[in-house]
Design an enzyme around this catalytic site. Structure first.
Site, PDB file in Angstrom:
ATOM      1  N   LYS A  24      -5.559 -11.314  -5.792  1.00  0.00           N
ATOM      2  CA  LYS A  24      -6.829 -11.809  -5.175  1.00  0.00           C
ATOM      3  C   LYS A  24      -7.968 -10.829  -5.266  1.00  0.00           C
ATOM      4  CE  LYS A  24      -7.316 -10.423  -0.534  1.00  0.00           C
ATOM      5  NZ  LYS A  24      -7.413 -10.483   0.867  1.00  0.00           N
TER       6      LYS A  24
ATOM      7  N   LYS B 104       0.805  -1.118   0.164  1.00  0.00           N
ATOM      8  CA  LYS B 104       0.017   0.058   0.167  1.00  0.00           C
ATOM      9  C   LYS B 104       0.928   0.978   0.068  1.00  0.00           C
ATOM     10  CE  LYS B 104      -4.287  -1.697   1.917  1.00  0.00           C
ATOM     11  NZ  LYS B 104      -4.815  -1.819   3.371  1.00  0.00           N
TER      12      LYS B 104
ATOM     13  N   LYS C 289     -11.892  -6.180  -1.779  1.00  0.00           N
ATOM     14  CA  LYS C 289     -12.432  -5.118  -2.061  1.00  0.00           C
ATOM     15  C   LYS C 289     -11.865  -4.202  -2.695  1.00  0.00           C
ATOM     16  CE  LYS C 289     -13.911  -6.101   2.789  1.00  0.00           C
ATOM     17  NZ  LYS C 289     -12.512  -6.177   3.600  1.00  0.00           N
TER      18      LYS C 289
END
Ligand code: TRP
Length: 349
Positions: A209, A126, A212
């Protein structure tokens, strides 16, 4: 013996205490459901005293919109109940309603090192997307809060997706270090993973993956949300990327797209062998049609129950209020003991 002493001394054999969390940063996905939530419902909530938490504080580690976090927190809690978590069997609650999480997170920050935090893959990924200087400090310290979430409850088992294994490993290290330095306050937990489809991949990018956060990358086309209408689910599955070659074989390396579809189908059917399923199919089209129907049927009862519960927000609020009360009662003695163990003067109230 106190509840804490009993559990700190527990060595296994008896029912395990389970804790897990979902972060309200996006709509829950098929990946969340097959990778974690379904097993919480089928297995974990039947263990003694399982706790399932909407970890809303973790949603504040990146740029966030307050109204959206509020909405997604309520939706996540409602979906957990819709998926079958039963407040008679387990505790469903919201992290920010229980102060013990942040109280203990501070002690975890005083136990962990900066180097340990920087090594976390999720942080590195991130942080790499932004200028490090502008990244919120809480994104770096997030695993200390996650460790607190887990350790406050004397948790034995943490059922999570594979991507969280590193954070649980760190939690174990912190628990052992704390216990060594200050005395046996914490149970050392372990991560548990479901046998099938722990990792559902993005339908448009089957090497990543299904998360969200993926929505931003591909407009959501590769991510199935639990509340997607059946036709939306069908469209997303039919448009899933497949691989060169027309025969259906299970090969995660060479044919990740098809392997992912087989994994999802196996998981929907509760089977353990996606490779065996490949033999049933002569074409990608037939496989996709069956995957689409299997997912639609899997999600149908969840969507229906969600609609009922969403129509009665008072009920969900009541469940969450009772859950927070129970969680607080479970966490407070251990967090108080940790405060005392590190040398803080007991408040004596
Ligand atoms: N880090 C987890 C995730 O991103 C969410 C989480 C926070 C969690 N605290 C937890 C999961 C404690 C299990 C236990 O999905």
């Amino acid at each position: 013996m106190s509840e804490m002493g009993e559990r700190a001394g527990m060595t296994g054999g008896a029912a395990a205490r389970v804790f897990s969390g979902v972060k309200p940063t996006g709509h829950l996905t098929l990946g969340n459901y097959l990778g974690a939530v379904r097993r919480w419902v089928a297995v974990d909530q039947h263990q003694a005293d399982a706790l399932f938490c909407v970890v809303d504080l973790h949603a504040l580690t990146v740029d966030h919109d307050p109204a959206r976090v509020r909405r997604l927190s309520r939706q996540a809690a409602t979906l957990l109940l819709a998926a079958g978590l039963d407040p008679e069997l387990c505790t469903v609650f919201v992290q920010s309603h229980v102060d013990e999480h942040t109280r203990l997170a501070y002690l975890m920050e005083c136990t962990a090192s900066v180097g340990e935090m920087r090594r976390m893959v999720q942080f590195k990924e991130k942080a790499a997307r932004e200028e490090t200087a502008g990244v919120r400090l809480s994104l770096l310290t997030y695993p200390a809060l996650m460790a607190a979430d887990i350790l406050a409850y004397g948790t034995d088992e943490v059922p999570v997706g594979e991507d969280q294994a590193q954070h649980v490993e760190l939690t174990r290290d912190l628990a052992m270090r704390f216990n060594r330095r200050y005395g046996p306050v914490f149970v050392v937990p372990r991560a548990t993973q479901p046998p099938v489809a722990a990792r559902v991949m993005d339908l448009q990018d089957p090497r990543s993956k299904m998360g969200k956060g993926t929505v931003v990358r591909d407009g959501g086309a590769g991510v199935i949300h639990l509340l997607d209408e059946p036709d939306v689910v069908r469209r997303k599955v039919m448009r899933a990327v497949t691989d060169a070659g027309a025969d259906v074989v299970y090969d995660r390396e060479a044919r990740p797209g098809v392997a992912n579809l087989l994994d999802v189908l196996a998981a929907c059917r509760g089977e353990v062998d996606p490779a065996g399923l490949a033999a049933e199919y002569g074409s990608y089209g037939a496989l996709k049609r069956d995957v689409a129907e299997a997912v639609v049927e899997l999600l149908r009862p969840v969507r229906e129950r969600h609609a009922e519960l969403a129509a009665d927000p008072g009920y969900v609020d009541k469940v969450l209020r009772a859950g927070a009360g129970r969680a607080r009662d479970r966490a407070r003695p251990r967090v108080d003991a940790a405060y005392e163990a590190v040398g803080l003067l007991p408040a004596g109230v």
